[in-house]
Design an enzyme around this catalytic site. Structure first.
Site, short mmCIF file in Angstrom:
data_model
loop_
_atom_site.label_atom_id
_atom_site.label_comp_id
_atom_site.label_asym_id
_atom_site.label_seq_id
_atom_site.Cartn_x
_atom_site.Cartn_y
_atom_site.Cartn_z
N PRO A 9 3.38 -0.61 12.48
CA PRO A 9 3.35 -2.07 12.39
C PRO A 9 3.72 -2.65 11.03
O PRO A 9 3.35 -2.09 9.99
CB PRO A 9 1.91 -2.43 12.75
CG PRO A 9 1.13 -1.17 12.58
CD PRO A 9 2.09 -0.06 12.88
N ASN A 10 4.43 -3.75 11.09
CA ASN A 10 4.84 -4.56 9.92
C ASN A 10 5.95 -3.94 9.08
O ASN A 10 6.43 -4.57 8.15
CB ASN A 10 3.63 -4.91 9.03
CG ASN A 10 2.59 -5.70 9.79
OD1 ASN A 10 2.92 -6.72 10.39
ND2 ASN A 10 1.36 -5.23 9.81
N ARG A 17 8.05 -8.51 2.99
CA ARG A 17 6.60 -8.46 2.76
C ARG A 17 6.27 -7.73 1.46
O ARG A 17 6.88 -6.69 1.15
CB ARG A 17 5.91 -7.77 3.94
CG ARG A 17 5.93 -6.25 3.89
CD ARG A 17 5.34 -5.60 5.12
NE ARG A 17 3.92 -5.34 5.02
CZ ARG A 17 3.38 -4.14 5.31
NH1 ARG A 17 4.13 -3.10 5.68
NH2 ARG A 17 2.09 -3.97 5.24
N TYR A 22 6.17 -2.70 -1.73
CA TYR A 22 7.04 -1.94 -0.83
C TYR A 22 8.52 -1.98 -1.17
O TYR A 22 9.34 -1.35 -0.50
CB TYR A 22 6.83 -2.43 0.62
CG TYR A 22 5.40 -2.24 1.09
CD1 TYR A 22 4.84 -0.97 1.16
CD2 TYR A 22 4.62 -3.33 1.46
CE1 TYR A 22 3.54 -0.80 1.58
CE2 TYR A 22 3.31 -3.16 1.90
CZ TYR A 22 2.77 -1.90 1.95
OH TYR A 22 1.49 -1.71 2.37
N ASN A 73 5.40 7.18 9.59
CA ASN A 73 4.72 6.20 8.75
C ASN A 73 3.95 5.31 9.72
O ASN A 73 4.51 4.37 10.28
CB ASN A 73 5.72 5.39 7.92
CG ASN A 73 4.99 4.44 6.96
OD1 ASN A 73 3.78 4.27 7.05
ND2 ASN A 73 5.74 3.82 6.05
N ALA A 76 -0.66 0.66 8.90
CA ALA A 76 -2.11 0.44 8.90
C ALA A 76 -2.85 1.34 9.90
O ALA A 76 -4.03 1.68 9.68
CB ALA A 76 -2.42 -1.03 9.16
N HIS A 79 -5.00 4.46 8.98
CA HIS A 79 -6.36 4.44 8.46
C HIS A 79 -7.45 4.41 9.53
O HIS A 79 -8.62 4.61 9.21
CB HIS A 79 -6.52 3.25 7.50
CG HIS A 79 -5.38 3.15 6.52
ND1 HIS A 79 -5.10 4.17 5.63
CD2 HIS A 79 -4.43 2.20 6.33
CE1 HIS A 79 -4.03 3.82 4.91
NE2 HIS A 79 -3.60 2.64 5.32
N ASP A 86 -4.88 11.67 17.97
CA ASP A 86 -5.00 12.53 19.14
C ASP A 86 -3.63 12.81 19.77
O ASP A 86 -3.38 13.92 20.24
CB ASP A 86 -5.92 11.89 20.19
CG ASP A 86 -7.39 11.98 19.81
OD1 ASP A 86 -7.71 12.65 18.81
OD2 ASP A 86 -8.22 11.36 20.50
N GLU A 97 3.31 13.19 7.61
CA GLU A 97 2.84 11.82 7.36
C GLU A 97 3.51 11.28 6.09
O GLU A 97 3.54 11.96 5.07
CB GLU A 97 1.33 11.85 7.15
CG GLU A 97 0.76 10.50 6.74
CD GLU A 97 -0.73 10.55 6.39
OE1 GLU A 97 -1.36 11.62 6.53
OE2 GLU A 97 -1.24 9.50 5.97
N HIS A 99 4.26 7.61 3.54
CA HIS A 99 4.02 6.21 3.17
C HIS A 99 4.92 5.86 2.01
O HIS A 99 5.19 6.71 1.14
CB HIS A 99 2.56 6.00 2.74
CG HIS A 99 1.59 6.38 3.80
ND1 HIS A 99 1.33 5.59 4.89
CD2 HIS A 99 0.88 7.52 3.98
CE1 HIS A 99 0.48 6.21 5.68
NE2 HIS A 99 0.19 7.39 5.17
N SER A 101 4.05 3.50 -0.25
CA SER A 101 3.15 3.35 -1.40
C SER A 101 2.23 4.55 -1.51
O SER A 101 2.08 5.33 -0.56
CB SER A 101 2.33 2.07 -1.22
OG SER A 101 1.50 2.18 -0.06
N ARG A 106 -4.53 2.64 -3.99
CA ARG A 106 -4.69 1.25 -3.54
C ARG A 106 -6.13 0.99 -3.08
O ARG A 106 -7.04 1.67 -3.52
CB ARG A 106 -3.64 0.95 -2.45
CG ARG A 106 -2.21 1.13 -2.98
CD ARG A 106 -1.17 0.81 -1.93
NE ARG A 106 -1.27 -0.58 -1.48
CZ ARG A 106 -0.73 -1.04 -0.35
NH1 ARG A 106 -0.05 -0.22 0.45
NH2 ARG A 106 -0.86 -2.31 -0.02
N ARG A 110 -7.58 2.25 2.27
CA ARG A 110 -6.32 2.98 2.49
C ARG A 110 -6.40 4.44 2.07
O ARG A 110 -5.47 5.21 2.29
CB ARG A 110 -5.18 2.31 1.72
CG ARG A 110 -4.88 0.91 2.20
CD ARG A 110 -3.61 0.37 1.56
NE ARG A 110 -3.61 -1.07 1.55
CZ ARG A 110 -3.20 -1.85 2.57
NH1 ARG A 110 -2.74 -1.32 3.67
NH2 ARG A 110 -3.26 -3.16 2.49
C1 DQA Z 1 2.03 2.00 4.32
C2 DQA Z 1 0.62 1.97 3.69
C3 DQA Z 1 -0.38 1.37 4.65
O1 DQA Z 1 -1.68 1.34 4.05
C4 DQA Z 1 0.00 -0.05 5.02
O2 DQA Z 1 -0.90 -0.56 5.99
C5 DQA Z 1 1.41 -0.17 5.47
C6 DQA Z 1 2.45 0.62 4.81
C7 DQA Z 1 3.11 2.48 3.33
O3 DQA Z 1 4.18 2.88 3.78
O4 DQA Z 1 2.90 2.44 2.11
O5 DQA Z 1 1.73 -1.00 6.33
O6 DQA Z 1 2.01 2.91 5.41
#
Ligand code: DQA
Length: 147
Positions: A9-10, A17, A22, A73, A76, A79, A86, A97, A99, A101, A106, A110
């Site tokens: 998401p996002n 954003r 980012y 990735n 959110a 977390h 699962d 995994e 990210h 950031s 942070r 997170r």
């Molecule tokens: C993220 C880190 C997450 O904590 C955050 O919710 C994101 C982006 C990252 O790529 O740094 O949406 O996954």
């Protein structure tokens, strides 16, 4: 050598954003860089994004037997989504995994990744390079599987 990159998401709002965290590149910019590196490494990579937990789970389930490595990735969901954790465990595809950031430097919420224990490893803090480093890791996993 098929790799699935899943974005949560996002991440469709990258470049708009929280640029200070980012960066200014869009998800499409990242997808293009992923494509270039994939070709150089001899990988066939699909790149997807969803804002919906269930859709991410559907994509993971559909990946079974279709992809050799998943790079995720989970944004959110990282977390707190036990359901995505699962699903990663259930499909038994080696998963990496990532990210943009450094989640450990942070906010405290997170620092926890519920998916980390079911992934091969975690790469975070390198911006777009986190994706590129993960592709190299995926290529290496494939190579080690072959020899
Ligand atoms: C993220 C880190 C997450 O904590 C955050 O919710 C994101 C982006 C990252 O790529 O740094 O949406 O996954």
């Amino acid at each position: 050598n098929k790799i699935l990159v899943i974005n949560g998401p996002n991440l469709n709002l990258l470049g708009i954003r929280e640029k200070n965290i980012y960066g200014s590149e869009s998800l499409l910019d990242i997808a293009k860089a992923v494509e270039v590196t994939s070709e150089a490494l001899g990988l066939e990579t699909d790149f997807v994004q969803s804002n919906h937990e269930g859709e991410i789970i559907d994509k993971l389930q559909a990946a079974r037997g279709e992809y050799d490595v998943v790079i995720i990735n989970a944004a959110a969901y990282t977390h707190y989504s036990i359901a995505i954790r699962d699903a990663i465990k259930a499909v038994e595809i080696p998963s990496i995994e990532i990210h943009l950031s450094n989640i450990h430097s942070r906010e405290e919420f997170r620092h926890t990744s519920v998916i980390a224990p079911v992934c091969v490893g975690q790469i975070c803090g390198f911006g777009k390079m986190s994706y590129i480093l993960a592709l190299h890791a995926a290529a290496d996993l494939q190579k080690r599987k072959q020899d």
